[in-house]
Write a protein that holds these residues in place. Structure first.
Motif, PDB file in Angstrom:
ATOM      1  N   ASP A  14      43.004  22.525  68.208  1.00  9.76           N
ATOM      2  CA  ASP A  14      42.829  22.673  69.656  1.00  9.76           C
ATOM      3  C   ASP A  14      44.184  22.863  70.328  1.00  9.76           C
ATOM      4  O   ASP A  14      45.111  22.069  70.120  1.00  9.76           O
ATOM      5  CB  ASP A  14      42.142  21.440  70.243  1.00  9.76           C
ATOM      6  CG  ASP A  14      40.696  21.323  69.800  1.00  9.76           C
ATOM      7  OD1 ASP A  14      39.983  22.338  69.850  1.00  9.76           O
ATOM      8  OD2 ASP A  14      40.283  20.214  69.400  1.00  9.76           O
ATOM      9  N   ARG A  57      36.926  28.303  77.272  1.00 12.30           N
ATOM     10  CA  ARG A  57      37.034  28.345  75.823  1.00 12.30           C
ATOM     11  C   ARG A  57      37.057  29.802  75.369  1.00 12.30           C
ATOM     12  O   ARG A  57      36.204  30.597  75.754  1.00 12.30           O
ATOM     13  CB  ARG A  57      35.866  27.607  75.178  1.00 12.30           C
ATOM     14  CG  ARG A  57      35.838  27.620  73.672  1.00 12.30           C
ATOM     15  CD  ARG A  57      36.886  26.713  73.070  1.00 12.30           C
ATOM     16  NE  ARG A  57      36.634  25.307  73.304  1.00 12.30           N
ATOM     17  CZ  ARG A  57      37.419  24.339  72.893  1.00 12.30           C
ATOM     18  NH1 ARG A  57      38.531  24.634  72.231  1.00 12.30           N
ATOM     19  NH2 ARG A  57      37.138  23.077  73.156  1.00 12.30           N
ATOM     20  N   GLY A  86      40.842  27.541  82.045  1.00  4.77           N
ATOM     21  CA  GLY A  86      40.015  26.432  81.594  1.00  4.77           C
ATOM     22  C   GLY A  86      38.813  26.854  80.778  1.00  4.77           C
ATOM     23  O   GLY A  86      37.896  26.061  80.540  1.00  4.77           O
ATOM     24  N   ARG A  88      46.124  24.370  74.206  1.00  2.00           N
ATOM     25  CA  ARG A  88      45.947  24.783  75.591  1.00  2.00           C
ATOM     26  C   ARG A  88      46.497  26.201  75.768  1.00  2.00           C
ATOM     27  O   ARG A  88      46.800  26.898  74.806  1.00  2.00           O
ATOM     28  CB  ARG A  88      46.642  23.794  76.526  1.00  2.00           C
ATOM     29  CG  ARG A  88      46.239  22.349  76.320  1.00  2.00           C
ATOM     30  CD  ARG A  88      44.784  22.091  76.652  1.00  2.00           C
ATOM     31  NE  ARG A  88      44.502  22.269  78.080  1.00  2.00           N
ATOM     32  CZ  ARG A  88      43.314  22.059  78.633  1.00  2.00           C
ATOM     33  NH1 ARG A  88      42.289  21.673  77.882  1.00  2.00           N
ATOM     34  NH2 ARG A  88      43.137  22.232  79.926  1.00  2.00           N
ATOM     35  N   ALA A  89      46.673  26.584  77.022  1.00  2.00           N
ATOM     36  CA  ALA A  89      46.979  27.974  77.349  1.00  2.00           C
ATOM     37  C   ALA A  89      48.364  28.429  76.916  1.00  2.00           C
ATOM     38  O   ALA A  89      48.619  29.636  76.821  1.00  2.00           O
ATOM     39  CB  ALA A  89      46.817  28.192  78.851  1.00  2.00           C
ATOM     40  N   ASP A  90      49.292  27.488  76.639  1.00  2.00           N
ATOM     41  CA  ASP A  90      50.610  27.914  76.147  1.00  2.00           C
ATOM     42  C   ASP A  90      50.623  28.115  74.638  1.00  2.00           C
ATOM     43  O   ASP A  90      51.627  28.538  74.065  1.00  2.00           O
ATOM     44  CB  ASP A  90      51.708  26.934  76.559  1.00  2.00           C
ATOM     45  CG  ASP A  90      51.495  25.526  75.999  1.00  2.00           C
ATOM     46  OD1 ASP A  90      50.589  25.320  75.174  1.00  2.00           O
ATOM     47  OD2 ASP A  90      52.255  24.617  76.404  1.00  2.00           O
ATOM     48  N   LYS A 150      51.608  30.798  80.190  1.00  2.36           N
ATOM     49  CA  LYS A 150      50.214  30.418  79.924  1.00  2.36           C
ATOM     50  C   LYS A 150      49.353  31.680  79.898  1.00  2.36           C
ATOM     51  O   LYS A 150      49.555  32.598  80.676  1.00  2.36           O
ATOM     52  CB  LYS A 150      49.727  29.423  80.969  1.00  2.36           C
ATOM     53  CG  LYS A 150      50.402  28.060  80.850  1.00  2.36           C
ATOM     54  CD  LYS A 150      49.888  27.093  81.895  1.00  2.36           C
ATOM     55  CE  LYS A 150      50.414  25.686  81.633  1.00  2.36           C
ATOM     56  NZ  LYS A 150      51.887  25.642  81.536  1.00  2.36           N
ATOM     57  N   VAL A 155      41.719  26.785  74.777  1.00  2.77           N
ATOM     58  CA  VAL A 155      41.263  26.716  76.161  1.00  2.77           C
ATOM     59  C   VAL A 155      42.328  27.423  76.993  1.00  2.77           C
ATOM     60  O   VAL A 155      43.487  27.011  77.010  1.00  2.77           O
ATOM     61  CB  VAL A 155      41.074  25.263  76.637  1.00  2.77           C
ATOM     62  CG1 VAL A 155      40.710  25.233  78.120  1.00  2.77           C
ATOM     63  CG2 VAL A 155      39.987  24.582  75.811  1.00  2.77           C
ATOM     64  N   ASP A 156      41.961  28.506  77.664  1.00  4.67           N
ATOM     65  CA  ASP A 156      42.964  29.342  78.316  1.00  4.67           C
ATOM     66  C   ASP A 156      43.360  28.807  79.693  1.00  4.67           C
ATOM     67  O   ASP A 156      42.931  27.717  80.111  1.00  4.67           O
ATOM     68  CB  ASP A 156      42.489  30.793  78.381  1.00  4.67           C
ATOM     69  CG  ASP A 156      41.392  31.034  79.404  1.00  4.67           C
ATOM     70  OD1 ASP A 156      40.975  30.079  80.098  1.00  4.67           O
ATOM     71  OD2 ASP A 156      40.940  32.191  79.520  1.00  4.67           O
TER      72      ASP A 156
END
Length: 383
Positions: free
Chosen positions: A251, A278, A276, A253-255, A315, A272-273
């Motif tokens: 999992d 998926r 927000g 995040r966007a970075d 991001k 998760v971009d």
């Protein structure tokens, strides 16, 4: 600085090419891949019907990179704390790393899948599926089953149905597509799903949705509602992470940062971009996320060079112009709210394939693939 890119698929290749452009010449980029070739995965299902296409969709990574060192090895583990990569032939240290190892086909712990079913992830899988299909034809026909009706499963079922038609055995070979969800292509919009189902049914594919497989035996598939016999079984029922990440899709995040100087991109990650949302596991997402990963790698290396913390990482938000899927010689394309089918969709899909191969392989490869897809004797001049 030493940069390791793990995996030569869509994400790994494109990140490598971006890093070659952005990093100073004294930085070393090593691209690790277990075959040394880039596989154009979205055309792999075609190899079931057209085995000669293999030479055009499997491209040496050394021909596709400029200054990166291509190392042919299998990644067995990644130590993000120690910044080392364990390979089957040694160890690789890094200052920054991109994990782009893709995914493996998931069997979900269902008994018998590994022993009796064939996935479609590699060239050898396509060759095995073709051999098994032709064995079914030689013995008088039977049931060819495909488990999983996502994009890969739909395309695989479509190739089998088209191959049955091509071999003149459409009445002797039944293609069955089995899906646990209540619809084919369950992750996509309703109009796309409806056109995809219509395309499959036009080829005579029997669709069994709402069907949960609990066991695979040598000759039959057991479901919660009973069982059915099969003569060969292709398994496209979901994905899991690469073995080097313990089979887990990590999992992020966007970075797209997995650890301090380690990033993950493509199907090896559950992303998760920035909005927000998926992100679906797809070639399209892997390609679109690659520039962000390359930018962030360059930023962490610049901070490390100056012994400073990273001030900002870019991001990424996934935006798609649409989706494409092949069903034998038919196709379904969604562009915004509009869904195309047949020749119009085929033009869109072939254009995407041509563009990718011309940019990252060669125009010659692209034209050969298009010739195979047309499949009607049309003459396309070589460049």
């Amino acid at each position: 600085m030493h940069v390791a890119v793990l995996g030569g698929g869509y994400a790994g290749l494109l990140v490598t090419r971006k890093l070659e452009e952005r990093l100073p010449p004294e930085d070393e980029v090593v691209l690790v891949d277990e075959t040394g070739d880039h596989l154009v995965q979205h055309e792999l299902h075609r190899a079931v019907r057209y085995p000669d296409i293999v030479e055009d969709i499997s491209l040496p990574l050394t021909d596709l990179t400029e200054r990166a060192t291509v190392r042919e090895a299998t990644v067995t583990a990644v130590d993000t704390d120690g910044r080392t990569v364990e390979l089957d032939d040694g160890t690789l240290d890094y200052d920054a790393c991109v994990v782009a190892l893709g995914s493996q086909t998931a069997d979900h712990g269902i008994p018998g899948v590994e022993e009796h079913a064939t996935p479609l992830k590699r060239l050898e899988h396509a060759a095995r599926l073709r051999r098994k299909f032709l064995d079914v034809v030689e013995t008088g026909g039977g049931t060819v089953a495909v488990a999983g009706a996502g994009l890969s499963g739909v395309q695989t079922a479509g190739e089998f149905a088209a191959l049955a038609e091509q071999e003149g055995v459409r009445d002797a070979v039944e293609v069955v597509l089995v899906e646990q969800a209540d619809t084919v292509a369950p992750s996509f919009p309703e109009n796309f799903r409806a056109e995809t189902r219509d395309a499959l049914e036009a080829y005579g594919v029997r669709i069994e949705t709402g069907t949960t497989i609990t066991e695979v035996r040598e000759d039959d598939v057991v479901t919660e509602g009973g069982s059915f016999r099969y003569d060969m079984l292709a398994w496209t029922g979901g994905v899991r992470g690469p073995d080097a990440l313990d089979g887990i899709r990590r999992d992020v995040r966007a970075d797209l940062r997995l650890a301090d100087r380690t990033f993950v991109v493509g199907d090896a990650a559950r992303i998760v971009d920035a909005d927000g949302e998926r992100v679906p596991a797809s070639a399209q997402a892997a390609v679109r996320a690659s520039p962000t990963v390359a930018t962030n790698v360059a930023r962490v290396l610049e901070a490390a060079r100056n012994d400073k913390p990273v001030e900002h990482l870019e991001k990424w938000a996934f935006e798609t112009p649409g989706w494409l899927i092949s069903v034998g010689d038919d196709a379904v394309a969604q562009l915004g709210p509009q869904v195309l089918r047949g020749s119009a969709a085929n033009v869109v899909k072939s254009s995407v394939g041509l563009t990718y191969l011309a940019e990252h392989g060669s125009l010659r490869n692209a034209l050969r693939v298009l010739r195979e897809e047309l499949g009607d004797g049309r003459v396309i001049p070589e460049p």
